[in-house]
Design a protein around this motif. Structure first.
Motif, PDB file in Angstrom:
ATOM      1  N   HIS A 154       0.835  -1.200   0.000  1.00 33.61           N
ATOM      2  CA  HIS A 154       0.000   0.000   0.000  1.00 33.61           C
ATOM      3  C   HIS A 154       0.873   1.254   0.000  1.00 33.61           C
ATOM      4  O   HIS A 154       2.005   1.215   0.472  1.00 33.61           O
ATOM      5  CB  HIS A 154      -0.900   0.027   1.237  1.00 33.61           C
ATOM      6  CG  HIS A 154      -1.961  -1.019   1.203  1.00 33.61           C
ATOM      7  ND1 HIS A 154      -1.682  -2.359   1.397  1.00 33.61           N
ATOM      8  CD2 HIS A 154      -3.298  -0.939   0.986  1.00 33.61           C
ATOM      9  CE1 HIS A 154      -2.808  -3.056   1.295  1.00 33.61           C
ATOM     10  NE2 HIS A 154      -3.807  -2.226   1.046  1.00 33.61           N
ATOM     11  N   CYS A 155       0.295   2.333  -0.495  1.00 31.13           N
ATOM     12  CA  CYS A 155       0.997   3.614  -0.462  1.00 31.13           C
ATOM     13  C   CYS A 155       1.021   4.122   0.990  1.00 31.13           C
ATOM     14  O   CYS A 155      -0.023   4.159   1.648  1.00 31.13           O
ATOM     15  CB  CYS A 155       0.273   4.610  -1.362  1.00 31.13           C
ATOM     16  SG  CYS A 155       0.904   6.294  -1.237  1.00 31.13           S
ATOM     17  N   VAL A 156       2.203   4.509   1.471  1.00 30.33           N
ATOM     18  CA  VAL A 156       2.297   4.961   2.864  1.00 30.33           C
ATOM     19  C   VAL A 156       1.730   6.376   3.048  1.00 30.33           C
ATOM     20  O   VAL A 156       1.517   6.827   4.170  1.00 30.33           O
ATOM     21  CB  VAL A 156       3.748   4.930   3.407  1.00 30.33           C
ATOM     22  CG1 VAL A 156       4.212   3.507   3.646  1.00 30.33           C
ATOM     23  CG2 VAL A 156       4.713   5.666   2.490  1.00 30.33           C
ATOM     24  N   HIS A 157       1.446   7.056   1.928  1.00 35.38           N
ATOM     25  CA  HIS A 157       0.935   8.416   2.024  1.00 35.38           C
ATOM     26  C   HIS A 157      -0.597   8.442   2.022  1.00 35.38           C
ATOM     27  O   HIS A 157      -1.213   9.061   2.888  1.00 35.38           O
ATOM     28  CB  HIS A 157       1.487   9.254   0.869  1.00 35.38           C
ATOM     29  CG  HIS A 157       1.316  10.723   1.052  1.00 35.38           C
ATOM     30  ND1 HIS A 157       1.834  11.394   2.122  1.00 35.38           N
ATOM     31  CD2 HIS A 157       0.680  11.647   0.298  1.00 35.38           C
ATOM     32  CE1 HIS A 157       1.520  12.667   2.028  1.00 35.38           C
ATOM     33  NE2 HIS A 157       0.813  12.850   0.935  1.00 35.38           N
ATOM     34  N   CYS A 158      -1.228   7.743   1.031  1.00 35.12           N
ATOM     35  CA  CYS A 158      -2.691   7.789   0.931  1.00 35.12           C
ATOM     36  C   CYS A 158      -3.362   6.485   1.390  1.00 35.12           C
ATOM     37  O   CYS A 158      -4.576   6.445   1.564  1.00 35.12           O
ATOM     38  CB  CYS A 158      -3.127   8.108  -0.500  1.00 35.12           C
ATOM     39  SG  CYS A 158      -2.764   6.766  -1.654  1.00 35.12           S
ATOM     40  N   GLY A 159      -2.586   5.431   1.561  1.00 34.98           N
ATOM     41  CA  GLY A 159      -3.143   4.176   2.044  1.00 34.98           C
ATOM     42  C   GLY A 159      -3.784   3.301   0.980  1.00 34.98           C
ATOM     43  O   GLY A 159      -4.253   2.202   1.281  1.00 34.98           O
ATOM     44  N   ILE A 178       5.240   4.731  -2.348  1.00 39.58           N
ATOM     45  CA  ILE A 178       4.466   5.939  -2.640  1.00 39.58           C
ATOM     46  C   ILE A 178       3.862   5.701  -4.032  1.00 39.58           C
ATOM     47  O   ILE A 178       4.596   5.386  -4.972  1.00 39.58           O
ATOM     48  CB  ILE A 178       5.390   7.188  -2.673  1.00 39.58           C
ATOM     49  CG1 ILE A 178       6.039   7.447  -1.307  1.00 39.58           C
ATOM     50  CG2 ILE A 178       4.639   8.418  -3.179  1.00 39.58           C
ATOM     51  CD1 ILE A 178       5.138   8.011  -0.236  1.00 39.58           C
ATOM     52  N   CYS A 179       2.531   5.830  -4.145  1.00 42.80           N
ATOM     53  CA  CYS A 179       1.882   5.550  -5.432  1.00 42.80           C
ATOM     54  C   CYS A 179       2.102   6.709  -6.405  1.00 42.80           C
ATOM     55  O   CYS A 179       2.514   7.801  -6.002  1.00 42.80           O
ATOM     56  CB  CYS A 179       0.394   5.277  -5.223  1.00 42.80           C
ATOM     57  SG  CYS A 179      -0.548   6.734  -4.793  1.00 42.80           S
ATOM     58  N   SER A 180       1.772   6.464  -7.696  1.00 43.75           N
ATOM     59  CA  SER A 180       2.074   7.504  -8.692  1.00 43.75           C
ATOM     60  C   SER A 180       1.214   8.742  -8.505  1.00 43.75           C
ATOM     61  O   SER A 180       1.667   9.850  -8.790  1.00 43.75           O
ATOM     62  CB  SER A 180       1.964   6.951 -10.113  1.00 43.75           C
ATOM     63  OG  SER A 180       1.057   5.911 -10.184  1.00 43.75           O
ATOM     64  N   SER A 181      -0.027   8.609  -7.990  1.00 41.61           N
ATOM     65  CA  SER A 181      -0.814   9.832  -7.798  1.00 41.61           C
ATOM     66  C   SER A 181      -0.288  10.670  -6.632  1.00 41.61           C
ATOM     67  O   SER A 181      -0.387  11.895  -6.650  1.00 41.61           O
ATOM     68  CB  SER A 181      -2.302   9.518  -7.643  1.00 41.61           C
ATOM     69  OG  SER A 181      -2.503   8.351  -6.946  1.00 41.61           O
ATOM     70  N   CYS A 182       0.281  10.027  -5.625  1.00 44.85           N
ATOM     71  CA  CYS A 182       0.832  10.808  -4.500  1.00 44.85           C
ATOM     72  C   CYS A 182       2.198  11.401  -4.840  1.00 44.85           C
ATOM     73  O   CYS A 182       2.589  12.415  -4.273  1.00 44.85           O
ATOM     74  CB  CYS A 182       0.990   9.943  -3.260  1.00 44.85           C
ATOM     75  SG  CYS A 182      -0.569   9.568  -2.467  1.00 44.85           S
ATOM     76  N   ARG A 183       2.877  10.764  -5.744  1.00 39.53           N
ATOM     77  CA  ARG A 183       4.246  11.186  -6.018  1.00 39.53           C
ATOM     78  C   ARG A 183       4.319  12.662  -6.422  1.00 39.53           C
ATOM     79  O   ARG A 183       5.225  13.387  -5.991  1.00 39.53           O
ATOM     80  CB  ARG A 183       4.846  10.320  -7.129  1.00 39.53           C
ATOM     81  CG  ARG A 183       6.336  10.504  -7.216  1.00 39.53           C
ATOM     82  CD  ARG A 183       6.839  10.368  -8.615  1.00 39.53           C
ATOM     83  NE  ARG A 183       8.203  10.872  -8.681  1.00 39.53           N
ATOM     84  CZ  ARG A 183       8.851  11.072  -9.793  1.00 39.53           C
ATOM     85  NH1 ARG A 183       8.252  10.823 -10.942  1.00 39.53           N
ATOM     86  NH2 ARG A 183      10.070  11.541  -9.781  1.00 39.53           N
TER      87      ARG A 183
HETATM   88 ZN   LIG Z   1      -0.695   7.293  -2.564  1.00 42.07          ZN
END
Ligand SMILES: [Zn+2]
Length: 253
Positions: A154-159, A178-183
């Protein structure tokens, strides 16, 4: 408390690190079967005829007796269980990385018998298999066993879940993907690319059975990406550069 009243430990141990101490002694760090990591002084171990000095070598498997001291423990006796088989320079460099990782990621006297077995298996395997892959696999298993396992699903920023195919990055500071949308919005801390192939390699190494590895095509790019991420992550966790990595890079392996 007199010396005889202090605790005397007897245990099987793998030697992680040895260095000279004062004029005639050695300082050693071991990982033991029942007592976790132990550090001690072996008095007189640098004298030529001292049996402890000869046995106390990196990667040796010993049975040791250690007496608890006021400031530091001391070695009372040691016997050889298994001398390390002769290693070439590359194997030795990787064995040093496995040992140093064990030393920096574990606490003193926290029993973890499974870790003792894991390290013994990795040291044996790196002499028969590709030492680079064995030590990376060991590093990943060690992180999990010591409570430092990073978040890889999972992305540690948005979950949000990160699917197997999608592109992602790794935050060494936050210890996860970190997923591409959060990056794009993430005011990050030196994010590293962590592609789908790299994550696949990571999963394969996490479950690698050294005796019977499942077939897998290791790609150089993914391997280098994973090494970069792992060692950067470990550096963030421990705040110490690994000496053994300098040695490894000097060999240009
Ligand atoms: Zn994310």
């Amino acid at each position: 408390m007199s010396e005889s009243q202090r605790e005397l430990l007897a245990d099987d141990a793998l030697v992680l690190h040895v260095k000279n101490w004062q004029t005639a002694d050695k300082y050693a760090v071991c990982f033991t079967k029942e007592h976790g990591k132990l550090r001690f002084i072996a008095y007189g171990a640098r004298y030529e005829k001292n049996i402890h000095g000869r046995l106390l070598q990196p990667f040796a498997n010993l049975h040791i007796e250690v007496q608890q001291g006021q400031k530091i423990d001391k070695l009372r006796s040691c016997e050889l269980l298994q001398m390390p088989k002769s290693m070439d320079m590359q194997q030795m460099a990787y064995a040093a990385v496995a040992s140093e990782l064990t030393a920096v990621l574990t606490e003193d006297r926290v029993p973890q018998p499974e870790l003792y077995e894991m390290l013994g298996a990795a040291l044996a395997a790196l002499m028969q298999r590709n030492p680079r892959l064995v030590v990376l696999s060991y590093a990943i298993k060690l992180l999990a066993a010591t409570g430092f396992a990073p978040q890889l699903t999972h992305c540690v920023h948005c979950g949000e879940a990160v699917t197997a195919q999608e592109n992602a990055w790794f935050s060494p500071l936050q210890g996860g993907l970190i997923c591409s949308s959060c990056r794009s919005t993430y005011n990050g801390d030196g994010l590293e690319p962590c592609g789908a192939e790299t994550r696949e390699l990571w999963q394969w190494l996490a479950q690698l059975d050294y005796e019977q590895p499942t077939p897998f095509k290791v790609r150089g790019g993914a391997l280098m990406e994973l090494e970069k991420i792992l060692f950067k992550f470990i550096f963030f966790q421990t705040d110490k550069p690994l000496n053994s990595l300098n040695f490894l890079s000097q060999l240009q392996l």
